[in-house]
Design a protein around this motif. Sequence first.
Motif, mmCIF file in Angstrom:
data_model
loop_
_atom_site.group_PDB
_atom_site.id
_atom_site.type_symbol
_atom_site.label_atom_id
_atom_site.label_comp_id
_atom_site.label_asym_id
_atom_site.label_seq_id
_atom_site.Cartn_x
_atom_site.Cartn_y
_atom_site.Cartn_z
ATOM 1 N N VAL A 114 21.253 -23.856 25.478
ATOM 2 C CA VAL A 114 20.945 -24.723 24.339
ATOM 3 C C VAL A 114 19.690 -25.535 24.648
ATOM 4 N N GLY A 115 18.785 -25.590 23.671
ATOM 5 C CA GLY A 115 17.528 -26.321 23.834
ATOM 6 C C GLY A 115 16.354 -25.443 24.184
ATOM 7 N N ASP A 116 16.619 -24.228 24.674
ATOM 8 C CA ASP A 116 15.527 -23.306 25.006
ATOM 9 C C ASP A 116 14.822 -22.834 23.727
ATOM 10 N N THR A 117 13.529 -22.610 23.834
ATOM 11 C CA THR A 117 12.774 -21.987 22.743
ATOM 12 C C THR A 117 12.578 -20.514 23.082
ATOM 13 N N VAL A 118 12.934 -19.653 22.144
ATOM 14 C CA VAL A 118 12.842 -18.211 22.391
ATOM 15 C C VAL A 118 11.980 -17.548 21.318
ATOM 16 N N LYS A 119 11.409 -16.431 21.704
ATOM 17 C CA LYS A 119 10.631 -15.615 20.777
ATOM 18 C C LYS A 119 11.507 -14.451 20.314
ATOM 19 N N VAL A 120 11.631 -14.316 19.012
ATOM 20 C CA VAL A 120 12.504 -13.298 18.435
ATOM 21 C C VAL A 120 11.655 -12.200 17.811
ATOM 22 N N GLY A 121 11.908 -10.961 18.219
ATOM 23 C CA GLY A 121 11.195 -9.820 17.669
ATOM 24 C C GLY A 121 12.006 -9.127 16.588
ATOM 25 N N PHE A 122 11.329 -8.759 15.502
ATOM 26 C CA PHE A 122 11.947 -8.057 14.375
ATOM 27 C C PHE A 122 11.457 -6.621 14.362
ATOM 28 N N SER A 174 0.863 -1.175 0.000
ATOM 29 C CA SER A 174 0.000 0.000 0.000
ATOM 30 C C SER A 174 0.899 1.224 0.000
ATOM 31 N N GLN A 175 0.298 2.400 -0.072
ATOM 32 C CA GLN A 175 1.107 3.614 -0.146
ATOM 33 C C GLN A 175 1.974 3.769 1.101
ATOM 34 N N GLY A 176 3.314 3.785 0.888
ATOM 35 C CA GLY A 176 4.248 4.004 1.985
ATOM 36 C C GLY A 176 4.462 2.803 2.880
ATOM 37 N N LYS A 177 3.963 1.621 2.491
ATOM 38 C CA LYS A 177 4.093 0.458 3.366
ATOM 39 C C LYS A 177 4.126 -0.815 2.529
ATOM 40 N N THR A 178 5.001 -1.738 2.935
ATOM 41 C CA THR A 178 5.093 -3.042 2.275
ATOM 42 C C THR A 178 5.080 -4.127 3.336
ATOM 43 N N GLU A 179 4.195 -5.102 3.194
ATOM 44 C CA GLU A 179 4.102 -6.204 4.148
ATOM 45 C C GLU A 179 4.879 -7.408 3.616
ATOM 46 N N VAL A 180 5.736 -7.965 4.467
ATOM 47 C CA VAL A 180 6.603 -9.072 4.081
ATOM 48 C C VAL A 180 6.340 -10.249 5.013
ATOM 49 N N ASP A 181 6.304 -11.464 4.431
ATOM 50 C CA ASP A 181 6.113 -12.676 5.229
ATOM 51 C C ASP A 181 7.319 -12.917 6.135
ATOM 52 N N LEU A 182 7.050 -13.390 7.352
ATOM 53 C CA LEU A 182 8.128 -13.668 8.304
ATOM 54 C C LEU A 182 8.110 -15.157 8.644
ATOM 55 N N MET A 183 8.717 -15.937 7.752
ATOM 56 C CA MET A 183 8.895 -17.379 7.930
ATOM 57 C C MET A 183 7.596 -18.107 8.244
ATOM 58 N N GLY A 184 6.502 -17.597 7.653
ATOM 59 C CA GLY A 184 5.212 -18.274 7.777
ATOM 60 C C GLY A 184 4.515 -18.101 9.099
ATOM 61 N N SER A 185 5.164 -17.469 10.074
ATOM 62 C CA SER A 185 4.558 -17.354 11.411
ATOM 63 C C SER A 185 3.875 -16.020 11.633
ATOM 64 N N SER A 186 4.288 -14.998 10.905
ATOM 65 C CA SER A 186 3.676 -13.676 11.027
ATOM 66 C C SER A 186 4.130 -12.844 9.830
ATOM 67 N N THR A 187 3.798 -11.590 9.849
ATOM 68 C CA THR A 187 4.258 -10.665 8.804
ATOM 69 C C THR A 187 4.889 -9.454 9.465
ATOM 70 N N ILE A 188 5.624 -8.703 8.664
ATOM 71 C CA ILE A 188 6.232 -7.476 9.174
ATOM 72 C C ILE A 188 6.007 -6.368 8.153
ATOM 73 N N ASN A 189 5.620 -5.179 8.636
ATOM 74 C CA ASN A 189 5.329 -4.050 7.765
ATOM 75 C C ASN A 189 6.534 -3.121 7.682
ATOM 76 N N ILE A 190 7.091 -3.019 6.475
ATOM 77 C CA ILE A 190 8.236 -2.145 6.221
ATOM 78 C C ILE A 190 7.714 -0.817 5.705
ATOM 79 N N SER A 191 8.186 0.280 6.298
ATOM 80 C CA SER A 191 7.660 1.595 5.915
ATOM 81 C C SER A 191 8.335 2.117 4.650
ATOM 82 N N LYS A 192 8.276 1.303 3.595
ATOM 83 C CA LYS A 192 8.772 1.694 2.275
ATOM 84 C C LYS A 192 7.793 1.175 1.232
ATOM 85 N N THR A 193 7.609 1.945 0.173
ATOM 86 C CA THR A 193 6.675 1.531 -0.865
ATOM 87 C C THR A 193 7.268 0.453 -1.768
ATOM 88 N N LEU A 194 8.602 0.448 -1.935
ATOM 89 C CA LEU A 194 9.275 -0.493 -2.838
ATOM 90 C C LEU A 194 8.596 -0.466 -4.200
#
Length: 369
Positions: free
Chosen positions: A344-352, A259-279
């Motif tokens: 090692v072995g822990d599951t963590v949540k990573v924020g982008f 959309s204008q001024g924003k591009t949504e990109v898939d994040l490894m199938g678990s969520s999406t991330i909105n980049i503030s660029k039109t590309l």
Amino acid sequence: MKNRSEEDEVADIKIDKIDKFYGNVQVIKDVSLEIKSQSFTVLVGPSGCGKSTMLRMIAGLEDINSGTISIDGTVVNELPPKERNIAMVFQSYALYPHMTVFDNMAFGLKLEKRSKEEIDERVQEAAKILQIEEYLSRKPKQLSGGQRQRVAIGRAITRKPKVFLFDEPLSNLDAALRVQMRVELAKLHDNLNATMIYVTHDQTEAMTMADDIVVLNEGVVSQKGSPLDLYNGPNNLFVGGFIGSPKMNFISTKITSKSQGKTEVDLMGSSTINISKTLSSANEGDAVMLGIRPEHLIINEESDGSWESKVFVVEKLGSGTFLYLEKEGEPLVVQTDGDSNIKVGDTVKVGFSASRCHIFDKSSQEAFK
């Protein structure tokens, strides 16, 4: 030491469309560069990228197949090395073992038939700058590696050249001494205020020493700019992956919506991330590469986009901890606190963080601006 800011003792360098072939193999490909007078410019890139060849062409030790090199406004293509007013320091110290430190540093001046008084003055000045005055009567075999490299640099200083060329001068030193010598070379540049070009494959050396970095890849300039310009705004995947330690993380993904001024990109199938660029040159569904540096990822906190994975390697360095997370292809590397208790072995949540993400065209590998 004479003030290096005088007009006749500094030089800019202009490289215009130069090519270099060894037989049928082209190692330098239509390269153009401007190196500012009194700057510290670092040529960096992987082995075989052409950086040492470029330095040797500036020095006059390699012929140029086409194009021109100018130093202080004079085209030097046909000038022999001794007439280019440059001094070169190599990876090998190349000291005469039978001569004292003084005589090694004075050797070039004696060949120029300088007076004894001038030779003594220049050697003493250089020794003072490099803090090797007490070693002038010693032979090279009585010196450490770092001291020998200082002598090699001192031999260059005594000639008072317009341009200093360094070809991986610290690669034979141990890690601690390399750090010390990086500081010494930076101080030397400030003291002499001379034009310096420095070749290394070590991007940490480039980041810590340079005014400008030139990233070479397969004989082509991938990008030129200040260390932070290259770090924060890589032009392509190669620069993003080469500058920074550990390197930038890359994730193969696609554009899910625009959309204008924003591009949504898939994040490894678990969520999406909105980049503030039109590309503007990209379309919905296009394959792209998302890049983000390990230090810009956030552990176990809410962010613009998030993803969960298991930790399979933990590197504790004291000042920081690097976590390696399982994902398809190369692992995702995350930098966190030095006293982190994640194991090692822990599951963590990573924020982008969307503002820290870079988007590259998967086909051309160029960054979307």
